[in-house]
Structures are given as C-alpha cells and as structure tokens.
Scaffold this active site. Structure first.
Site, short mmCIF file in Angstrom:
data_model
loop_
_atom_site.label_atom_id
_atom_site.label_comp_id
_atom_site.label_asym_id
_atom_site.label_seq_id
_atom_site.Cartn_x
_atom_site.Cartn_y
_atom_site.Cartn_z
N CYS A 1135 0.84 -1.20 0.00
CA CYS A 1135 0.00 0.00 0.00
C CYS A 1135 0.87 1.25 0.00
CB CYS A 1135 -0.98 -0.05 1.17
SG CYS A 1135 -2.34 1.11 0.94
N HIS A 1260 -3.63 -5.52 0.86
CA HIS A 1260 -3.07 -5.74 2.21
C HIS A 1260 -3.13 -7.20 2.67
CE1 HIS A 1260 -2.59 -1.56 3.67
NE2 HIS A 1260 -3.61 -1.27 2.88
N GLU A 1262 -1.38 -8.52 4.98
CA GLU A 1262 -1.17 -8.58 6.43
C GLU A 1262 -2.45 -8.37 7.22
OE1 GLU A 1262 -1.08 -4.15 5.69
OE2 GLU A 1262 -0.75 -6.00 4.56
#
Length: 1295
Positions: A1135, A1260, A1262
């Site tokens: 990002c 994303h 994570e």
C-alpha cells in the site's frame, strides 16, 4: 521572500465537467475551466541551484496530466490567511526531513483560469462562491497576492472589561461581542465574583468561563432541577441515567468521570514492540474495553467535511486520553439530516421548506460530511465498522400542533471502542511540581467558541462567529500523538503519563483547568510556551482556540527526559507550558507583555454556578390515523426502498477503511456479494485470540413525534436486537452509550425529554440489566430563518441514539443476514405481539404522513427472553442467518436477507393478521431467523422456553433463484424479481456516488448489481492452505530479523509485524527517524517491509514524500541502496509502502520498469474486499501460489498503476514482472469498477523485480492473514487464511 512554483493540473476531466454543469444550471456563461496547483514557498534564505532542483522535484507529484499555458481570468483559491492548512504542515515537514531548512513554510493553492462570456460583478461572485469553501478558503486575483499567507503580525495584548466602572452593562456587551452565550444568572455570578476580587475581568477570563460553563461542557439541562406540570420531580436527568449503573454495576470499571467509560475485556496477547529492543511480542494480559460516542452537530452544519472530520478526531482523542492513556480501535459514525432532494432523483415525499443562508443543505452534508469522517478515520488508521443514516423533514401534527420537524441542524455521531491496560484505567496522582504539557500541533486562530456556539440554536449567533467556530483536521498529527501515548502505556508501570485529557471545546482554556482541577491541583502557566504558528494572535486566541489534535498531560518532572525521547522519535510536537501547584489557583503569565492575563481562584471558574431549574409543561401528540387510500403494496415497496434511511448505504461504507488493524472480524459488508447489511460490528480482542468486542446502534427518532418514551425504548430495543447476533453471553456484558439530541425550550420537548430519560434510566434498562456508563447531550436542535416575510423554524424530533458495546466470547460465531438455500425455515420473532403499529414508520414517511400509534417495547420480559434465546441458539450453532426488523419492517428485513444471500424468498404471512400492509411494514421490534428445516422444532422449543411461544411465526423459506414472493392463504400479496428490488434499493447510493465521485465508476458499479448470474467472491487455491512451509525453518530456532519500517502517518505496521512473527521472524519496529538520526541501520536485517497507511497524510503524492526523504538524504540513501544490493535479502512494500518503494527505482536493482501508483479512477479512497489472481512471476514471496484466486483487503486512494505509454506496459508484461491482478467474480482479469477498485490497466496490482527479491503490492495481505479477519471466507478455512503463505514463503526463502 516568497517563491512561486507551478504544479500539475488540479482537476480530472469529470470534475471539470461537473463544475461546468453547475455553472450552466446557475445560468452562468462559463465555457471552460483549467485548474492547476500552485505552490508558494516562504524562504528564510535563497536556495542554490541544487536545492532549487530538489524543491522542484519534491513538488512534482500525482498523476501525469497534460498541463498547458493557461487562458482566461485567474481566480486563485488558497487557505484563509492567518490559518495554516494541514497540507502546509505536512509538506513543510517533508521539506525539512529532506534537508531543505531554508524553507519556512510551503503552502498550496489552486489557480482556476475561467473562460467565460461577459459576467456581471454579481455573477463573478457566484462563480467564486462555487469554487471555494468560504469557511476555510479565500480567493485572490493575482498569484503574488499569496504573499498575504505568510504575513506576520505583532502580538496583541490582553484587553479588560470595565465592570467596576460600567457595572453589569459591561458584561452584557462583552457577552454579545464575544458570543459567550452566558445566561442572566451567570452574568450576576461573574459580577459578584469580580467585585469581590476587586478588579476588572480580562476578556480571556470571561471567555474561559463561558466555555467551561457552556451547556456543551457543563450539561446544565441534564443536571437541572425539574418541575413538570407544577410538580417538583425527584431526580435530575443525569441521576436517572446513573440509576442504571447503581442497579447494574457489573463489569463496569470506570463510568461518568473520564473521557470514555471502561468495561471488563478478555485476557489476550496484546502485541507491541519493546521500548529498548524494538522487538515485537505478545503480552498476555486483560485488554479492557473502552467506549465513547460523541456528536459534532453544529460544525457539521456549517462546514461538513471539517465538521465531521474533527468530530471523529475529537472522539478518537477522548479514547486515547482515557485513564493514563489508551488505544482507540474501531469506530462508528451516524448522520441524521433533512431530505436529500438529489437533483433529478427527487422523491414524492420531499418538499423544499427552505433553510437559513449560513448552513449547508442536507445533500451537501451527506456529500462532504461522511468523506470528512471517513478520511479522518482512514488516515488515523481506525476502521469505521458501523453506522446509521436517517433523513427526516416534514410538516407534521405533533405535540405542539402542526409544525416543521427535521434535521436542518444535523446529527453527526462519532463513536468507537478501544482497549486499555488494567493498571491504567484510573487516572494517576498529579504531584505538586508535575510538568503540564500540551502534546500535538500548534495553536491556530480557528475554532473559537465551538463550545458556546454549539450550545445555541443554529441561526442565533453572528455568521462571523460561526466562521470562527469551524475547526480543521490533521489526522496524521493525531496519529503521531497516539503513537506517543502508545509508547507510554506500553511501558506499563514506567508510563510517564500521570493524567491526560484531550483538547476539545474551548481549547486549552477548558482542557488545562479541567486537567489540574480533576487532579486536585492548581496550575501556573506561561502563555508564550504554547506552540503557535501565528505570532499575531491575542492571548485570548492562543489560550482559547480549538486547534485540533492536541492533548494536555501531567508528567512527573523526572520522567520528562523519557517523554521527550518518545516524542522526538515519533516527531510529535509538545510543549511544557506550566506546572501543578498546591494552591487551587490558576495563573497565566505573558512574558511578551510581562502581565497576567489570567489570575483566578479555580472555584470562580469551576465553582458552583447557579443551578438551573426547568419548569415545563407536558403536551400530548394529536397524530392522525394513517390515511390508506391509494397506497398499494407494490408502490409502497418501491418508495420505502428509496427512502435513504432504508436504502443501500454503500456510498457511506466503501469510503472508509474497514480492515486496518487486522482485527476486524465483522464489517458492514456481508457475504460473497458484499452487501452492506451486517447487524453489528465485531473486532477481535487481539491478533492471537477469538475473544472480541462488538458494537451496534439503535435509534428510532421519528417515533418521538408521537410518543417520547416509546422512541427511547425502541432505541434501546433495536440496539439489543442488532448486537444479539454475536456470541456475548450474559446481557449484563452489554453496556450502552446514550446520546440525547433535543430542542430544549421548544413547547413539549423538555417534558418529553424527561419522560424519555425516565423510561430508559428508571424503567427499561434496570429491568433488562443494562447499564449506561457513558453518553452525551446536545440540547439546541433547532434552526431559525427568514423565508420571504415569514419567520420559519425547523425543529428536530427528540433523538436518542443508543450505541451498544459488549465483550464477545467467540468472534467466529457472529451471524449475518446472508441466507442459505439448503433445506431451511424462516421464523419471524414478533416482539410487537401482533400490534403491527404503523405510526412514524418508513411507510408513513414516504406517504407524507405521521400516523397515530407507533411501535413500542410491548413486553420487557419478552425482550430479555428474546436476547437470551438468540444467545442460546448462537451458542448451539442453530442459526443459519439472522436479521433484526427495523426501518421498513418485515418486508425490508426479508429483502436485505435475500440480497445478502443472492437468492429468492417464498414467504407466507397468513399468520400475521389480516392487514397485509401493516404486517409487512410495521416496525415493531423482532427479528427473522433462518434455521435448518430439520432444526425447526428444536429451535421453536428453545424460543418457547424463553417465553416467546406466542411471538414465533413460520414465514416461509429461502429458495434458489430470483423470485421474491409473498403470499397469504394461497393468494399472492407481492411478487417481484429480487434483482429488481436490489436495484431499487441501490438507486440512492448510485445517485449519491454519481454526484460525488466519478460518474462512470458509479454507473459500472450500479450495473453490476443487476447481474443475477454474478457468482460472488470465490476461491481457487493452487496450494494447501493448511500446509506450513516455514515449519522446518522455525524448528531450527533461528529467527531472522525483519525491519518493520514506518514513517510518520503509517498505520498498518502492527498487523504486518504479527504476520511475520507468526512465520518465524523477529519483527523489529523501525521508524524513519531511527534511520535518519543513525539510531538504527539496516545492516543487521535479512528482510525489510514498508507498511501501509498515510505517510505525511499522502501530501506531495502517496508515498512520494517518504521516498524523497530517503533519496535526498545521503546516508539513508546509501543504507537502502546497500540493503537492496545485498544478496539473500527480501523486501516487501504494501500500500503506502508500495507507493514509496515504487519511487525508489533508482536504488532497487531490476525495478527499472516499475510503474507509478496514482489517484484511483473513481477519484475516491476505495476500501474493498477484492478478488485477485496470482500470476507467474519471479516473486519469491508468491512461489507455489501461481494460479490461485482469492479475496484480499484493499484500502487506498492512490493505487492506479500509471505507465509512461503502451510500450512501457508491454515491457512490464513481457518481462513477467506482474505478480497480482484484479479479476472479476467470473475469474476474468478486469478493468471494470469496482472489481478493479482503482482502474489499473490489465488489473495490475503487484509487481516484482527481475530477481524476485523485492515485491510491492497495493492490497493488504497482512490484514487478512487470519481467516477470521476476512470479510467473507469459505466455511472450511482454519485459523490461517491463504495470505499467510507469503509470510511463510519469506521465512522459507531465507533458509
């Protein structure tokens, strides 16, 4: 000296077309507009050629749009002189971090070049008005005029008010001049106090008194004595609320005395980095839950974006400033406004009743306000997971006869939950000599009088004072302050914060006296120690302005060096402005003028001012029965699905990040088709457990136009039926926030308020075992204006918004409205017991009626039985789907369930009474549950055991296909295609998105909703999700070090560290300031990850400022270049980290072909749960995953891949450097919105280097490495989601 530097074009083509269309609609002959950014640099010394080139490179950012020599008349729009924009603060920070110390300040304007026919002066004024927000901006006619932005004025001294000479009249004049909103008895009190002190008051002292004692801060009405219909009442409103805590104190750790309330949470592993080593780890301890809900109504009516943004920001600060420092976690937001009247989409019930000049329209509020609230949460890094939206504006026959009722003064609700350590729940002791600190940004001449201004009905104060009370938002600054607070609480017993408050209404004039008096101390302060960006401010302006993003703290003198170190590392500004004294006295010294602007005993300021008595009369609502001629069910369905309160809310949802933290277990978007119908929001308590927190909202304000108490009871009931859908257990675990909005003083409303508070505080909540430990009131919900020769006023209904919060036992057992088409039964649990009342329903509203009898809580024991029964069924896994009945009634409940399940409905309402209209559209409490056909008997038996036998009705089943059919006794009552209903329900959000965003994108998204063949999100994996490829390497005991890199404003680092931690790494917290100061280097690290968020608030291009602070700093540049050239290292950018690394191409071998990442095609921040496919590429992180198709969290405003030309794109593709692409639900690579949320060519959303050692991606992984944090997932996934594989691949690659 000022230097002017041209920037890139400021508006995309569709924005220019929208402006031209607005001018056309206003009959202004404007044929063309060209707009470009202009930068102004205030320099303290000339720049040499190299420095000049560096500054020019810094100011080149954003998408590459063709600029041209401008033609036409120049209108230059800049921030108002005397204010400093958030853009300026951040851009100046970047310049300094890049070594350009000669730059005092950078500011930016937009130069509009207007080509038009002959315009009169008045027409030019109209054009100018369209191009700027007069609350925040000004217009110049020459570029050089921008010099005024950097003008410095001489400080002005304090002024005094001649009370001793002129007596009471001097105070009356000052009251009007300064907009103090003081009552007669307060003027008497001040006259008496200063006469006794034998001196004249200073303006600053009066202002400070007015703020500290405003309705906004003191809640005089809630603490007043009451006489109703001549009878003295036994309790104040606040006492009745507190009764809920006296009756049910269970699980409450702090109530009524801090910035937020705290209840018991679960024992989990809180994950954070060690102060000494920077190493992240889990810390097993209770994560207690804090909750707070605020309103920010007045500023949102005047200037919606900053009003809503600072509303969210203030509420986040309240959470952070709880106890001795806490961690905000997830937010909610709500809006009540008058009718939207969307141009070209006006609805039959929407009449224009006019409005005051100085407030904006409901449409403006709902266009700008939600963006402001979302932008603050996004940039701060807090997911917004829940909300409500109501429109109401009508002439009705209510308690006070026929009058206008609606929300010209809007409700803007901002709330949320957070976590706090057990030993920090209570504030500490402030010792004498403790340092009094302001943490956060500088004082600015804005937001003066917010507390007093919001305590008046809109339209009563002077328009200039309204200007002064608008604030501005800088969420990235607040994030830095929160990082300091986090470092402090993470130190446990060594936490340097003794006491903390946020700075809100009244600025420091309210916050500092509150801080010292709550700590049982006085304070002595030095005015000139306060950080200030505007030297010309008067003492009153410095002390009382409401600059945002500030906290006041008491820090022990010996802890100051530690506190200083933490602030410097996070680049959070702070100032020590005073110290705590034994004597309960407040003194403020001004060393510039060597005088004392404030010198008062604390008890004059915060003493017992006269107590208010409300002597009021009860009025009864007349209400006319619903006139039903001409109402057909088919027409009613379409109208109700168009009512914004009922209609789809996607335009309010996808603008807000819903995945940051990696701890979101249930957001608004449900199922494979991502339909915004969740009952409640759920977060996990930590990154290592299934405990969690839930929040839900209940409000039914229009009912108060018929029955005040019923409206309040329904709000509590609805919050309960919403939150019941997750596994909480005992009802006493649920705590409520009550936010009361009323037009105090309006005939009948005060007595109604008393009745409503009594119904909830004395009766319903104690009977249910519910506690209200927190809340807020806003008592001036009325606007007045002149319409032609007529005086008009618009009064809001008495509005209670209840937010429910609870600890969750297991977040995996949250039930959504998504229907299944296996052999099933739909059961309605009707807590209305067949009353089917239609008063004040959505149905009544869309036919411009009010009705006479509204819904109500019919039986408190059954409501409690309902909650307990649903909890039992959740725990026994007996529910397939659950949705409460609310606005729009049973019809809307069934429709929303069908939308979420993408299926048909075969319903039978024969047992619900002969009045079909009432059966389908009443809004009595209750819910529809879906159970397996085989479980129906067992479920009915559980419901019967809880006293609900007479409330349960079998109403049919969900079926596959597209038909939505309702019958009764074999007759068809209503039949329609589900797709048609889905499209009607979506039309409001479509129209709002077309107005606000790129209309092409809005059209594409709307069209996708009408595709019945859409299979929804689906997963194809080329690997075994449960295989841990890192296990053999973890078994060696070696834990390679990964640098978890963050810059100021980054907010996704903790979940990133947790994902690497789980894969066998030692995750180390590395701030850019560590690298720039040489505290840390990269030589010891095997892997580097640059995390997501908003470095410098995306100013100077997303990730570009961060990249340039590396490129323009020789030592750090070498550090990165060495790392990227070292074999056996891995790097990942996600990002904001992806955007940053794409700007480091000159340092990263094999990245020459990487694209830039620029503004999304929609021109909007996009938060989506998107489907991507893993393509064949050298990326070492994606090995063994090629061909997989799986959903991932997306949250960005600037993620569109920009290549130089077709040849560049072809080279990138042919080299095989594309690692991930967006695909649609059919598995095809797509450029169509929103399956491709940013418009990247060929769906590209991740690229890698030729060696595969460095991979950058916009989505994303994570945030979704745990299955439970995916918005939707296949039933058979275990603890780990498929994205966990990339982190394990990283561990495997390092051996």
């Amino acid at each position: 000296m000022m230097e002017i530097l041209r920037g890139s074009p400021a508006l995309s083509a569709f924005r220019i077309n929208k402006l031209l269309a607005r001018f056309q609609a206003a009959r202004l002959p404007v044929h063309n507009i060209y707009a470009e950014y202009v930068h102004f640099a205030d320099l303290n010394a000339p720049l040499n050629d190299d420095e000049h080139a560096q500054l020019e490179r810094l100011l080149k950012y954003g998408p590459a749009l063709a600029s041209h020599a401008p033609q036409g008349k120049l209108l230059l729009v800049t921030p108002r002189p005397g204010t400093i924009s958030p853009w300026s603060s951040k851009a100046t920070d970047i310049a300094h971090n890049c070594g350009l110390q000669q730059v005092n300040r950078l500011e930016r304007g937009v130069a509009y070049y207007i080509e038009a026919g002959t315009l009169t002066n008045e027409q030019w004024q109209q054009v100018t008005a369209e191009l700027h927000d007069r609350m925040m901006e000004t217009v110049f006619f020459a570029l050089d005029d921008a010099e005024q932005l950097f003008a410095h004025h001489q400080p002005t001294p304090v002024t005094s008010v001649d009370l001793l000479g002129q007596g009471r009249q001097a105070l009356i004049d000052a009251n009007l001049r300064l907009g103090l909103a003081l009552a007669e008895d307060e003027i008497d009190y001040l006259q008496d106090a200063f006469t006794k002190l034998g001196r004249n008051p200073n303006d600053i002292e009066l202002y400070m008194f007015a703020q500290a004692n405003s309705e906004h801060c003191r809640h005089k009405i809630f603490n007043a004595d009451w006489v109703i219909d001549g009878e003295q009442q036994p309790k104040s409103l606040f006492k009745m609320i507190k009764n809920t805590f006296e009756t049910t104190p269970d699980h409450v750790l702090s109530a009524y005395k801090d910035n937020a309330a705290v209840m018991e949470g679960s024992e989990v592993g809180r994950y954070f980095a060690d102060h000494e080593t920077g190493r992240y780890d889990f810390h097993q301890e209770p994560a207690h839950i804090l909750m707070k809900v605020e309103t920010h109504n007045h500023p949102t009516a005047i200037s919606p974006w900053p009003g809503a943004a600072t509303g969210s920001g203030g509420e986040i600060r309240d959470e952070g400033a709880t106890g001795r420092g806490a961690k905000p976690k997830a937010g909610l937001v709500g809006f009540s406004v008058s009718n939207l009247r969307i141009p070209g989409f006006e609805q039959p019930w929407e009449e224009d009743f006019g409005k005051p000049e100085r407030i904006v329209t409901a449409l403006d509020i709902m266009t700008e306000g939600p963006l402001g609230g979302a932008a603050f949460n996004n940039e701060f890094g807090r997911p917004a997971l829940n909300g409500y939206f109501r429109t109401y504006e009508e002439k009705v026959n209510s308690h006070n006869g026929e009058e206008l009722r609606g929300y010209h003064k809007p409700i803007m609700l901002a709330g949320g939950i957070g976590n706090i350590r057990a030993d920090h729940v209570q504030k500490g002791e402030i010792n004498v000599g403790a340092k009094l600190v302001v943490l956060g940004g500088p004082a600015m001449n804005i937001g003066l009088g917010g507390g007093a201004a919001s305590s008046m009905a809109s339209g009563q104060s002077d328009a200039d004072l309204d200007f002064a009370s608008v604030q501005r938002d800088n969420p990235e600054m607040e994030r830095r302050c929160q990082e300091v607070i986090d470092r402090c609480w993470q130190l446990g017993d060594a936490n340097p914060i003794l006491f903390i408050h946020d700075v809100g209404a009244g600025g420091l004039s309210n916050a500092m006296p509150e801080l010292v008096s709550d700590g049982g101390r006085g304070g002595k302060f030095e005015l000139r120690e306060i950080l200030s960006d505007e030297p010309g401010m008067s003492p009153l302006e410095i002390w009382c302005n409401e600059s945002q993003e500030r906290y006041v703290l008491a820090v022990a003198a010996d802890q100051l060096p530690l506190f200083d170190e933490l602030c410097k590392r996070e680049r959070a500004p702070y100032a020590v402005i005073g110290e705590a004294t034994e004597e309960l006295h407040l003194s403020l010294h001004d060393r510039h003028f060597d005088n004392q602007p404030i010198d008062l005993p604390l008890d004059v300021l915060l003493g017992k001012t006269p107590k208010m008595t409300r002597d009021v009369q009860t009025l009864k609502a007349k209400g006319d029965a619903l006139a039903r001629e001409g109402i057909t069910i088919a027409d009613a369905v379409k109208r109700v699905l168009h009512l914004p309160t009922v209609a789809e809310k996607t335009f309010l949802v996808t603008i807000g990040d819903r995945s940051v933290t990696g701890m979101v277990a249930r957001d608004q978007m449900v199922g494979p088709w991502q339909v915004p119908v969740a009952n409640c929001a759920v977060t996990t308590a930590s990154l290592d457990s299934y405990y969690g927190e839930a929040m839900a909202i209940g409000e039914r304000a229009p009912v108060a136009l018929l029955d005040f108490a019923a409206s309040a009871r329904l709000a509590v009931g609805e919050a309960l039926t919403n939150i019941a859908a997750t596994q909480i257990g005992d009802i006493k675990r649920i705590k409520l926030s009550a936010n009361w909005m009323a037009a105090a003083g309006h005939p009948g409303e005060d007595a109604g308020l008393y009745e409503a508070v009594k119904a909830v505080g004395e009766e319903l909540c104690p009977a249910l075992g519910l506690t209200i430990p927190v809340g807020k009131d806003s008592m001036s919900m009325k606007t007045r204006w002149q319409e032609g020769n007529e005086e008009r006023e618009m009064t809001s209904p008495l509005s209670l918004v209840i937010s429910a919060f609870a600890r969750v036992e297991d977040v995996r057992h949250t039930i959504t409205p998504q229907l299944s088409t296996e052999d099933n039964a739909l059961l309605l649990i009707d807590l209305g017991k067949g009353n089917n009342a239609l008063g004040a329903t959505a149905l009544a509203q869309v036919y411009r009626q009010l009705g006479d009898k509204p819904a109500d809580v019919r039986d408190v024991a059954q409501l409690k039985g309902f909650y307990d029964a649903i909890q039992a069924l959740v725990a026994q896994r007996k529910l397939l789907a659950y949705h409460d009945r609310s606005d729009g009634g049973l019809l809307v409940t069934l429709a929303e369930m069908a939308f979420a399940g993408h299926c048909g409905i075969d319903a039978d309402i024969a047992t619900l009474g002969d009045d079909r209209l009432a059966a389908l559209f009443n809004e009595e409490l209750g819910a529809v549950i879906q159970v397996r056909a085989a479980d129906r008997e067992a479920v009915e038996s559980v419901l019967a055991q809880h006293g609900l036998a007479d409330c349960v009705h079998y109403v049919g089943q969900a079926v596959s296909g597209d038909r939505f059919v309702i019958t009764a006794n074999g007759q068809t009552v209503f039949s329609e295609s589900r797709t048609t209903l889905r499209v009607w329900w979506a039309e409001t959000t479509w129209q709002m998105q077309r107005l606000r965003d790129n209309p092409e994108c809005a059209d594409q998204e709307h069209q996708a909703k009408s595709n019945d063949a859409d299979p929804g999100l689906n997963v194809k994996l080329s690997f075994d999700i449960n295989e841990d490829v890192a296990a053999p390497y973890i078994a060696t005991g070696a834990r390679p070090k990964v640098a978890v890199l963050r810059e100021q404003g980054v907010n996704s680092h903790v979940e990133m560290a947790a994902a690497f931690h789980r894969a066998g790494f030692d995750a180390i917290d590395v701030h850019m300031s560590d690298l720039l100061t040489g505290r840390t280097g990269l030589e010891d690290f095997h892997a580097l990850v640059a995390c997501g968020g908003f470095s410098y608030g995306d100013v100077l291009g997303a990730g570009e400022g961060w990249a340039k602070s590396i490129l323009f700093n020789d030592r750090v540049r070498d550090e990165f270049a060495t790392f990227f050239h070292r074999p056996q290292t891995l790097a990942l950018g996600v990002c904001n980290g992806c955007q940053m690394m794409s700007n480091l191409r000159e340092l990263i071998p094999g990245s020459e072909l990487w694209p830039r990442f620029v503004r999304n095609t929609s021109d909007r921040f996009e938060a989506r749960f998107s489907l991507v496919e893993v393509t064949q590429s050298p990326s070492l992180l994606l090995q063994g995953m090629v061909g997989s198709q799986m959903p991932i969290a997306v949250s960005h405003g600037e993620g569109r891949v920009e290549v130089r030309d077709a040849a560049h794109l072809a080279a990138l593709e042919s080299k095989g450097l594309v690692a991930l692409r967006y695909v649609d639900n059919f598995g095809k690579v797509t450029e169509t919105y929103p399956a491709n949320p940013n418009g990247s060519p060929n769906g590209i959303t991740a690229v890698t280097t030729e060696s595969g050692r460095v991979t950058i991606m916009m989505p994303h992984p994570e945030r979704v490495f745990r299955t439970v944090s995916n918005s939707w997932h296949p039933e058979n996934w275990g603890e780990d989601g498929p994205w966990m594989r990339i982190f394990r691949n990283a561990r495997k690659q390092l051996g």
